[in-house]
Design a protein around this motif. Structure first.
Motif, short mmCIF file in Angstrom:
data_model
loop_
_atom_site.label_atom_id
_atom_site.label_comp_id
_atom_site.label_asym_id
_atom_site.label_seq_id
_atom_site.Cartn_x
_atom_site.Cartn_y
_atom_site.Cartn_z
N PRO A 146 23.32 35.46 -3.65
CA PRO A 146 22.25 36.51 -3.69
C PRO A 146 21.22 36.58 -2.14
O PRO A 146 21.10 35.50 -1.87
N ALA A 147 20.84 37.70 -1.83
CA ALA A 147 20.45 37.88 -0.61
C ALA A 147 18.85 37.29 -0.69
O ALA A 147 18.47 36.62 0.27
N SER A 148 18.34 37.06 -1.88
CA SER A 148 17.06 36.54 -2.20
C SER A 148 17.02 35.18 -1.82
O SER A 148 16.07 34.68 -1.23
N TRP A 149 18.20 34.49 -2.26
CA TRP A 149 18.18 33.06 -1.80
C TRP A 149 18.05 32.87 -0.51
O TRP A 149 17.62 31.60 -0.05
N VAL A 150 19.14 33.51 0.19
CA VAL A 150 19.24 33.33 1.68
C VAL A 150 17.94 33.66 2.44
O VAL A 150 17.48 32.76 3.36
N LEU A 151 17.14 34.56 2.17
CA LEU A 151 16.10 35.16 3.03
C LEU A 151 14.75 33.92 2.49
O LEU A 151 14.07 33.97 3.28
N ARG A 152 14.93 33.37 1.37
CA ARG A 152 13.70 32.52 0.96
C ARG A 152 13.77 31.40 1.89
O ARG A 152 12.83 30.70 2.00
N TRP B 170 5.19 39.73 6.74
CA TRP B 170 6.33 40.37 7.02
C TRP B 170 7.32 39.50 5.96
O TRP B 170 8.37 39.50 6.13
N GLN B 171 6.84 39.11 4.90
CA GLN B 171 7.49 38.57 3.99
C GLN B 171 8.49 39.54 3.34
O GLN B 171 7.89 40.72 2.84
N PRO B 172 9.78 39.41 3.02
CA PRO B 172 10.48 40.52 2.17
C PRO B 172 9.86 40.79 1.00
O PRO B 172 9.57 39.78 0.07
N GLU B 173 9.99 41.92 0.47
CA GLU B 173 9.58 42.21 -0.77
C GLU B 173 10.73 43.11 -1.71
O GLU B 173 11.29 43.73 -1.12
N GLN B 174 10.80 42.79 -3.03
CA GLN B 174 11.87 43.56 -3.90
C GLN B 174 13.12 43.46 -3.17
O GLN B 174 13.75 44.22 -2.88
N VAL B 175 13.71 42.23 -3.03
CA VAL B 175 15.19 42.10 -2.44
C VAL B 175 16.12 41.87 -3.51
O VAL B 175 15.89 41.40 -4.78
N SER B 176 17.27 42.87 -3.37
CA SER B 176 18.25 42.76 -4.31
C SER B 176 19.64 42.77 -3.59
O SER B 176 19.62 43.10 -2.52
N GLY B 177 20.63 42.49 -4.33
CA GLY B 177 22.09 42.67 -3.71
C GLY B 177 22.35 41.28 -3.26
O GLY B 177 21.81 40.22 -3.63
N GLY C 42 23.05 44.34 0.40
CA GLY C 42 21.72 44.31 -0.10
C GLY C 42 20.65 45.06 0.33
O GLY C 42 21.22 46.27 1.15
N ARG C 43 19.56 45.14 -0.26
CA ARG C 43 18.39 46.04 0.02
C ARG C 43 17.06 45.19 0.04
O ARG C 43 17.04 44.40 -0.91
N ILE C 44 16.26 45.60 0.60
CA ILE C 44 14.78 45.19 0.85
C ILE C 44 14.01 46.15 0.77
O ILE C 44 13.96 47.10 1.56
N ARG D 46 10.64 46.31 1.10
CA ARG D 46 9.70 46.42 2.22
C ARG D 46 9.65 45.07 3.04
O ARG D 46 9.84 44.00 2.46
N LEU D 47 9.69 45.27 4.48
CA LEU D 47 9.71 44.19 5.32
C LEU D 47 8.78 44.47 6.35
O LEU D 47 8.92 45.23 7.50
N GLY D 48 7.51 44.16 6.29
CA GLY D 48 6.41 44.52 7.10
C GLY D 48 6.45 45.90 7.10
O GLY D 48 6.02 46.57 6.27
N LEU D 49 6.48 46.68 8.33
CA LEU D 49 6.45 47.96 8.59
C LEU D 49 7.45 48.81 8.12
O LEU D 49 7.39 50.08 8.16
N VAL D 50 8.66 48.04 7.97
CA VAL D 50 10.03 48.67 7.76
C VAL D 50 10.42 48.59 6.38
O VAL D 50 10.14 47.66 5.55
N GLY D 51 10.83 49.68 5.87
CA GLY D 51 11.41 49.86 4.27
C GLY D 51 11.53 51.30 3.99
O GLY D 51 10.77 52.11 4.23
N PRO D 52 12.43 51.45 3.03
CA PRO D 52 13.46 50.39 2.71
C PRO D 52 14.38 50.08 3.73
O PRO D 52 14.56 50.75 4.80
N LEU D 53 15.27 48.78 3.42
CA LEU D 53 15.97 48.17 4.33
C LEU D 53 17.18 48.00 3.60
O LEU D 53 16.98 47.28 2.68
N SER D 54 18.16 48.57 4.21
CA SER D 54 19.58 48.26 3.37
C SER D 54 20.86 47.73 4.17
O SER D 54 20.41 48.20 5.56
#
Length: 224
Positions: free
Chosen positions: A22-28, A36-43, A48-50, A52-60
């Motif tokens: 899971p991407a959430s495990w790696v990003l943690r 700039w903490q990733p919000e709602q990480v999936s995949g 995968g997809r985030i 929101r990451l700071g000013l950026v989002g969505p990011l896949s």
């Protein structure tokens, strides 16, 4: 079970675990800057997809190791951006360009405008060895927290002395602002010429970039 079959089984298990990681495990495990903490990480790590990451989002993102390709799509200030990277770490190419407009994450700052063009890079490891193209923006304006017309913009890159990103924002008869960024050295230089009655003057004074009554400024940030 023979040693060969046992090793093959362990390898298959390890590869399956890596693909499904899971991407959430790696990003943690990263130390993210405040805000700039990733919000709602999936995949997964590979696809995968985030939200929101700071000013950026969505990011896949989609990583294809066998094809040596990385595809990243990100939304920033009501504009979608597409990044394509190909090749091995010791020799790779990248292309950044605007994509069709999409809904992006809300932020305290809101910019509007039309972007076109593309930036292309060629690199060895972390060293940029060539670049071409530019990004150009038209009818740029800040909608929040202030209402301000910015004019036109150009963003280009230079690799003669390491990677440098060059940005210029200009509104005829009012202001001409320039930014020079060296990401590897973590350096940023801001400069500009501003007319006394320019709409952007009070904002630059409030930000501490321009002294009251002055018509130009230059600021450097980062290690010397």
């Amino acid at each position: 079970m023979s040693r060969g079959l046992w090793c093959a089984g362990v390898l298959v298990f390890a590869l399956t675990l890596l693909v499904k990681l899971p991407a959430s495990w790696v990003l943690r495990g990263f130390d993210w800057a405040p805000g700039w903490q990733p919000e709602q990480v999936s995949g997964s790590l590979w696809h995968g997809r985030i939200e929101r990451l700071g000013l950026v989002g969505p990011l896949s993102w989609q990583l294809r190791p066998l094809q040596r390709q990385l595809q990243v799509d990100a939304g920033l200030q009501q504009q979608a951006w597409a990044l394509r990277v190909e090749g091995w770490p010791w020799r790779w190419q990248a292309r950044l360009q605007p994509a069709p407009v999409q809904a992006t994450s809300r932020s305290d700052y809101l910019l509007d405008g039309q972007w076109q063009g593309a930036l292309q890079f060629e690199a060895r490891g972390s060293r940029c060895i060539g670049s071409q193209g530019e990004l150009s923006g038209q009818q740029l304006a800040m909608l929040a927290p202030w209402s301000l017309t910015l004019g036109s913009a150009r963003i280009s890159a230079n690799c003669q002395q390491g990677l440098q990103l060059l940005a210029e924002i200009e509104r005829a008869g009012e202001h001409r602002l320039q930014a020079r960024m060296q990401p590897v050295q973590q350096r940023l230089q801001l400069s500009g010429q501003v007319q006394p009655d320019a709409a952007i003057t009070p904002l630059l004074v409030q930000a501490g970039l321009l002294k009251a009554g002055a018509g130009q400024f230059e600021k450097r940030f980062g290690p010397r």
